[in-house]
Design a protein around this motif. Structure first.
Motif: not given
Lengths: 341, 600
Positions: A222-225, A227-229, A231-232, A245-247, A258, A306
């Protein structure tokens, strides 16, 4: 006996290296190699050895004798011919030949190693590919602007009845469906890095450039993964003081889509002349569109994924703070430019 | 797409306590991105990027509508002051009117609407209008034309005005153009049409409009215009894009039309225009507008369960919160008309919920789960990196040259960007790099690793990874030695050929065949117990070096190694290493070999 000989060798070589005048060297020669020198003394002890030891020790003895004389001889000769002078340690060093790697190579190696650490497999897919892989399978309708001849290079070759035209890939996303086909089923974690081509040439575009494409497909992604990737990657590649950040954005092959931003390396997010209110655009990302999963014969009810695809050159510029005024310089191959890396 | 939105204009539709920076941040995170802001007089202008799927945001009102949904999520109570699309019409509509005869190709135009406004007096525009247009980078022209520009910016629907009396026979035929027809547009430019462009022909057979892009000069409103035909349509988007790109005529109207505008905005825009015409020009509109619709009535539903949405978001939102978020952007059990081309599948609803909830509010975590085990043949990446590193440390500098070249036997592009980049190369070349760099440094040592593209009879070209090494040092042995060293490092033996040019030596190697055999595994040979005997010999070469060495090695298996120490003309000094694994060699072992060597 063996130990004694080895100690003797070390001691002798050290003294020879440290010797600073010819008298001392001569004295060392006599001490070790002379008729009543240490080595000759030792050779007399051979008698007391067992037979099976004699051959081995004799070999070692000869080796050491020649090592000592080889160390002494050139030094003595240099002295005689006056070659040995006082060392000026402030003289410039003589360096081994040193070439340079292109910044694109450095960037690609760093990027791939960051993703390999979290289980991404690096792959390579065609840089000249069928329209099907470059567009159609990515949910891009025939009328999509990217598919017209103003944006994408098309090869003058017969079309395939099913796969369509041959195009120069304008992005690395053609690797998405190809990787689904290669593996047949999730889990998928790939990073595809390749040359891409677009019909653009100006200060911020070159007709050939490089992209890296990440694709993850599995159950419950999902989207949190995503984001996690991201950010990493941002922390690893740009450093701990940069934020991402994602827009909301729009791409045909992802939904949601995004745009990923990273804080500006100059103002660190405060906003300056070189950025957009503190942020720099890194590139696009999104959740894989179900039509793309279907095109790759993956059950879009069961699996989600994703993907992201970013320019290597752009990402590298944003890291290094290299303010290269014209991106075309990267491909100018001016040796005065290349030698700086 | 970029659009400039003045803060004061936005606030004509939006009541909020949010300040500039707060609006900028909230919109960027959840809606269209505010890329920059700048001051203009006592106003501030937002410079906004709107994605191609969100043509509904390409207007002041569109941005206000988004902001009204987003700002409350940032604790700024906000409401829309009015909805220009929810308006009572002051005119009637009919599919035919007596003041205008029309013939329309229904496949080109989804909605065709027009109304005649009589007794218009064309004047300079009022100051407030000039100021508004200038703040968004447009110029005030006259009170008629400026109404169109104002409305396009405010509502996102382009309109056009014809001088009614210049339309011969009051007849309009909307059709596809024929190849080679030409039209002079309002800006005075003559366009030779590529064909299949949407155009309007009047009763005299002349073209008076390049639809969706720009009107014709021959029917333009001028200072002496009395009667205006106000024209509001929606067109087939692909035609507009093709014409606009082919003619390199990228007008604001074309950029909007090519995204596909909803026909629902046509009549409200006409209504607003008529109000302005009455106020600014004194014109009197007819009571009935012609309005022809060539599409089905719109109604659309898309459904997604809360579980579905939450599984994609990775969090657990209450069904009511999801419902409230969607309602805030007009999505109920129906998709609103201004989002009709954009929202089609459940994932589209996920996006709407996620962005309004805020991506910044979602957690961030790396995925767990199994890793793929079926690796691609990825050892080549290791070897390529190793080759690059070795060459760099041996003094070679890496180049990246374009794969597109002026001349080659390879594949040709249908649409090259310049004659310099017409063919896909089938081999690498440094000739241009070297000639450009000659004189800049004492010596050039270059390499490049890249694909070449070899045409195949049917299908994709074969992509072959090549290595090219070039040097302006014309010492053949040095370049040969470099490649030999690479062979040792790769544990691979391969044939190579060095090409000599007047200014450089170069060697191109097909890595695609070599890398699969590359290995760092080595064969181990036990170290001999016995010391070697080393002797230097002088020989005169009467054949080539390789042949001589083979002859020498054939003489005895005790000759383990032959090295070239020095050479002067055809006189060579060779160092021979004699070695046995089974015994200590003595002079008597070497003597017969020496005999044979002298007889060579």
């Amino acid at each position: 006996m063996r130990e004694k000989l080895l100690n003797l060798k070390n001691e002798a070589l050290a003294q020879i290296i440290q010797a600073t005048d010819p008298e001392e060297l001569e004295r060392l020669r006599a001490h070790y190699l002379g008729k009543s020198g240490v080595l000759n003394q030792i050779s007399k002890e051979f008698k007391s050895l067992f037979d099976e030891e004699k051959t081995e020790t004799g070999r070692l003895f000869n080796e050491i004798k020649s090592a000592i004389s080889q160390a002494l001889q050139p030094k003595l000769e240099n002295w005689k011919t006056g070659k040995l002078e006082n060392l000026d340690i402030t003289l410039p060093g003589i360096r081994p030949p040193q070439g340079h790697l292109h910044p694109v190579t450095s960037a690609i190696e760093e990027i791939s190693s960051i993703f390999e650490k979290i289980g991404f497999i690096r792959v390579r897919y065609p840089e000249v590919d069928w329209d099907w892989y470059a567009f159609e399978s990515l949910n891009m309708p025939a009328s999509h602007p990217a598919r017209d001849d103003w944006e994408t290079f098309i090869v003058d070759a017969p079309e395939h009845p099913k796969l369509g035209k041959i195009v120069l890939t304008p992005h690395t996303s053609n690797g998405q469906v190809r990787e689904m086909e290669r593996l047949g089923h999730p889990p998928i974690r790939m990073v595809n890095i390749a040359k891409c081509y677009r019909r653009q040439s100006d200060v911020s575009h070159t007709p050939m450039f490089h992209q890296f494409e990440g694709l993850v497909i599995d159950e419950n992604i999902n989207i949190t993964h995503l984001k996690g990737t991201i950010d990493y990657f941002v922390k690893q590649f740009f450093g701990p003081n940069r934020k991402s950040r994602l827009r909301p954005y729009h791409f045909q092959f992802t939904e949601p889509s995004f745009e990923v931003d990273v804080t500006c390396d100059i103002c660190l997010g405060k906003g300056c002349k070189l950025c957009k209110e503190g942020w720099l655009e890194l590139g696009g990302a999104g959740m894989v569109h179900p039509n793309v999963l279907k095109a790759g014969k993956i059950d879009s009810e069961k699996y989600t994924g994703f993907a992201f695809g970013w320019g290597v050159e752009r990402t590298y510029m944003m890291k290094s703070g290299l303010k290269i005024p014209d991106l075309r310089l990267l491909y100018s191959n001016d040796i005065r430019f290349l030698n700086q890396f | 797409m970029q659009i400039l939105i003045p803060d004061s204009w936005l606030r004509e539709y939006l009541q909020t306590d949010a300040k500039l920076k707060e609006i900028q941040k909230a919109l960027s995170l959840c809606g269209p991105s505010v890329e920059r802001m700048h001051k203009s007089g006592d106003d501030f202008i937002y410079d906004i990027e709107v994605t191609t799927n969100r043509v509904d945001c390409m207007s002041v009102y569109g941005i206000a509508r988004e902001a009204a949904a987003i700002l409350p999520r940032f604790n700024h109570p906000t409401k829309l002051l009015s909805d220009p699309f929810d308006t009572k019409l002051s005119f009637k509509t009919a599919d035919s009117v007596d003041y205008l005869k029309v013939k329309i190709d229904p496949t080109l135009c989804s909605r065709f609407s027009a109304i005649l406004i009589k007794n218009v007096s064309v004047k300079p525009p009022p100051n407030w209008l000039i100021k508004k247009l200038e703040s968004v980078g447009m110029r005030g022209l006259n009170n008629v034309v400026d109404i169109s520009n104002l409305l396009m910016h405010e509502l996102g629907q382009p309109t056009h005005t014809f001088d009614y009396d210049k339309i011969a026979d009051r007849l309009m035929t909307l059709r596809e153009s024929r190849v080679g027809e030409s039209i002079i547009t309002l800006d005075g430019k003559t366009h030779k049409l590529p064909g299949q462009d949407i155009v309007i022909e009047d009763g005299s057979g002349k073209l008076i409009d390049l639809c969706g892009i720009m009107g014709g000069l021959n029917s333009a409103v001028g200072n002496d215009t009395k009667n205006v035909l106000l024209f509001v349509q929606t067109y087939k988007p692909n035609h507009i894009r093709r014409t606009s790109m082919a003619l390199a005529h990228r007008t604001s109207a074309a950029v909007l039309f090519e995204k596909g505008l909803p026909s629902e905005s046509v009549l409200p825009t006409m209504e607003k225009a008529l109000q302005l015409f009455k106020d600014l020009t004194g014109g009197q509109p007819e009571t009935t507008a012609i309005d022809i619709i060539n599409e089905k009535a719109y109604s659309k539903s898309v459904t997604a369960s809360p579980d579905f949405i939450n599984s994609r978001l990775g969090i657990d939102l209450a069904p009511k919160e999801i419902k409230d978020i969607l309602a805030s952007i007009g999505i109920t059990d129906k998709i609103p008309w201004w989002r009709k081309s954009d929202i089609n599948i459940p994932e589209d609803l996920v996006e709407e919920v996620a962005r309004i909830y805020g991506y910044h509010n979602l957690p961030s975590q790396l995925m767990s789960g199994p890793l793929p085990t079926n690796r691609a043949n990825d050892s080549e990446f290791y070897w390529i990196s190793r080759i690059k590193s070795a060459l760099k440390h041996w003094g070679f500098t890496e180049t990246y040259t374009y794969s597109l070249v002026r001349e080659d036997s390879g594949l040709r592009l249908k649409n090259p960007l310049s004659s310099e980049w017409t063919y896909l190369r089938t081999s690498l070349s440094h000739s241009q790099v070297i000639s450009e760099n000659l004189g800049r440094v004492k010596q050039l040592n270059l390499f490049e690793i890249a694909n070449v593209y070899l045409p195949q009879k049917n299908g994709l070209p074969t992509e072959e990874m090549h290595l090219l090494i070039s040097t302006t040092d014309l010492n053949h042995s040095k370049l040969k030695g470099t490649i030999e060293a690479l062979q040792i490092d790769l544990g691979a033996d391969f044939h190579f050929q060095i090409d000599a040019n007047p200014t450089c030596l170069s060697c191109e190697i097909d890595l695609s065949k070599i890398l699969p055999t590359a290995t760092s595994l080595r064969k181990f040979t036990p170290i001999s117990q016995f010391p070697p005997i080393i002797e230097d010999i002088n020989v005169t070469l009467n054949t080539n070096y390789d042949t001589l060495i083979n002859q020498i090695k054939k003489i005895s298996p005790l000759i383990k190694q032959v090295d070239l120490i020095d050479k002067f003309g055809d006189k060579f000094t060779l160092r021979l290493t004699f070695h046995s694994d089974t015994k200590q060699l003595s002079s008597s072992d070497i003597a017969p070999i020496r005999e044979k060597l002298f007889r060579l």
